[in-house]
Design a protein around this motif. Sequence first.
Motif, PDB file in Angstrom:
ATOM      1  N   MET A 299       0.847  -1.196   0.000  1.00 43.36           N
ATOM      2  CA  MET A 299       0.000   0.000   0.000  1.00 43.36           C
ATOM      3  C   MET A 299       0.885   1.249   0.000  1.00 43.36           C
ATOM      4  O   MET A 299       1.912   1.281   0.671  1.00 43.36           O
ATOM      5  N   THR A 300       0.470   2.233  -0.737  1.00 45.79           N
ATOM      6  CA  THR A 300       1.157   3.526  -0.728  1.00 45.79           C
ATOM      7  C   THR A 300       0.418   4.489   0.201  1.00 45.79           C
ATOM      8  O   THR A 300      -0.757   4.301   0.515  1.00 45.79           O
ATOM      9  N   ALA A 301       1.131   5.508   0.629  1.00 36.49           N
ATOM     10  CA  ALA A 301       0.544   6.536   1.492  1.00 36.49           C
ATOM     11  C   ALA A 301       0.754   7.902   0.854  1.00 36.49           C
ATOM     12  O   ALA A 301       1.807   8.167   0.278  1.00 36.49           O
ATOM     13  N   LEU A 302      -0.245   8.750   0.958  1.00 37.97           N
ATOM     14  CA  LEU A 302      -0.165  10.133   0.489  1.00 37.97           C
ATOM     15  C   LEU A 302      -0.253  11.048   1.701  1.00 37.97           C
ATOM     16  O   LEU A 302      -1.224  11.001   2.456  1.00 37.97           O
ATOM     17  N   ILE A 303       0.776  11.858   1.887  1.00 33.42           N
ATOM     18  CA  ILE A 303       0.757  12.865   2.952  1.00 33.42           C
ATOM     19  C   ILE A 303       0.440  14.217   2.326  1.00 33.42           C
ATOM     20  O   ILE A 303       1.127  14.657   1.403  1.00 33.42           O
ATOM     21  N   LEU A 304      -0.599  14.854   2.818  1.00 30.43           N
ATOM     22  CA  LEU A 304      -1.028  16.142   2.278  1.00 30.43           C
ATOM     23  C   LEU A 304      -0.229  17.264   2.931  1.00 30.43           C
ATOM     24  O   LEU A 304      -0.295  17.470   4.141  1.00 30.43           O
ATOM     25  N   ALA A 305       0.532  17.982   2.113  1.00 32.49           N
ATOM     26  CA  ALA A 305       1.466  18.972   2.666  1.00 32.49           C
ATOM     27  C   ALA A 305       1.517  20.258   1.853  1.00 32.49           C
ATOM     28  O   ALA A 305       2.521  20.962   1.879  1.00 32.49           O
ATOM     29  N   ALA A 306       0.432  20.575   1.129  1.00 30.71           N
ATOM     30  CA  ALA A 306       0.483  21.695   0.193  1.00 30.71           C
ATOM     31  C   ALA A 306      -0.149  22.984   0.709  1.00 30.71           C
ATOM     32  O   ALA A 306      -0.024  24.031   0.078  1.00 30.71           O
ATOM     33  N   GLY A 307      -0.830  22.924   1.862  1.00 27.21           N
ATOM     34  CA  GLY A 307      -1.575  24.084   2.331  1.00 27.21           C
ATOM     35  C   GLY A 307      -0.690  25.251   2.756  1.00 27.21           C
ATOM     36  O   GLY A 307       0.488  25.076   3.086  1.00 27.21           O
ATOM     37  N   ARG A 308      -1.278  26.430   2.787  1.00 25.44           N
ATOM     38  CA  ARG A 308      -0.536  27.642   3.153  1.00 25.44           C
ATOM     39  C   ARG A 308      -0.463  27.858   4.663  1.00 25.44           C
ATOM     40  O   ARG A 308       0.372  28.627   5.134  1.00 25.44           O
ATOM     41  N   GLY A 309      -1.336  27.224   5.417  1.00 26.00           N
ATOM     42  CA  GLY A 309      -1.293  27.404   6.867  1.00 26.00           C
ATOM     43  C   GLY A 309      -1.613  28.819   7.294  1.00 26.00           C
ATOM     44  O   GLY A 309      -0.935  29.389   8.154  1.00 26.00           O
ATOM     45  N   GLU A 310      -2.677  29.391   6.724  1.00 26.24           N
ATOM     46  CA  GLU A 310      -3.017  30.790   6.998  1.00 26.24           C
ATOM     47  C   GLU A 310      -3.243  31.055   8.494  1.00 26.24           C
ATOM     48  O   GLU A 310      -2.839  32.095   9.022  1.00 26.24           O
ATOM     49  N   ARG A 311      -3.885  30.108   9.176  1.00 29.12           N
ATOM     50  CA  ARG A 311      -4.209  30.317  10.590  1.00 29.12           C
ATOM     51  C   ARG A 311      -2.979  30.191  11.490  1.00 29.12           C
ATOM     52  O   ARG A 311      -3.037  30.536  12.667  1.00 29.12           O
ATOM     53  N   MET A 312      -1.881  29.680  10.915  1.00 28.63           N
ATOM     54  CA  MET A 312      -0.663  29.503  11.698  1.00 28.63           C
ATOM     55  C   MET A 312       0.274  30.711  11.605  1.00 28.63           C
ATOM     56  O   MET A 312       1.354  30.695  12.182  1.00 28.63           O
ATOM     57  N   LYS A 313      -0.112  31.728  10.856  1.00 28.67           N
ATOM     58  CA  LYS A 313       0.739  32.915  10.752  1.00 28.67           C
ATOM     59  C   LYS A 313       0.912  33.551  12.126  1.00 28.67           C
ATOM     60  O   LYS A 313       0.002  33.505  12.945  1.00 28.67           O
TER      61      LYS A 313
END
Length: 209
Positions: free
Chosen positions: A1-15
């Motif tokens: 099985m392969t895994a996809l890690i989602l890592a493309a977001g901008r993280g606006e709330r983390m500014k």
Amino acid sequence: MTALILAAGRGERMKPLTNTTPKPLLKVKDKALIQWHIEKLIAKGFTTIIINIAYLGEQIIEKLGDGSKWGIKIIYSDERQSGALETAGAIIKSLPLLSETFLVVNSDIWCDYDFDINFKLNNSLAHLILVPNPKHNPNGDFKYKDSFYTFSGIGYYSKKIFENMKIEKKALGPLLKELDAQNKISYELHKGIWSDIGTPERLELANSL
């Protein structure tokens, strides 16, 4: 099985933390969030991990490389030119790289869920890991055993869901609601550690555990 890690977001709330650092590289206990996932996936037998990137994605590539330092293969699904495609869009773009049943993990969660490389969907098209509702999502997302719970950002999916879909910016939520209405989703409740690292305060809390 392969895994996809989602890592493309901008993280606006983390500014302002994400002004110069992509959210997956923010640290819990002196280790990047995404690295915690990678090491847990490796411990469970995963050898191929796909990571989608967009905002400050070059930093993620520089940090993680091709996976050879862990003895695995990391493949990047690059959304920097198009802009982040959201979850369903990211899966559709990555589909040729994924196994028939694949695991998707949000990079910005902190949890102790045990990934299962041998998971079987059987008669379902998706299997979602739910958690008790946190304060920021008191009403939950999906009904399971007569109560509503929050989707953890971890799920197992069949490629059949996304076949023949156009690569475009597309949210996963509406697709999951359709499948839920058709009784095509199975669920399990994780009662262990879980946090959506969506704000600096939640990051601080994770580091204090």
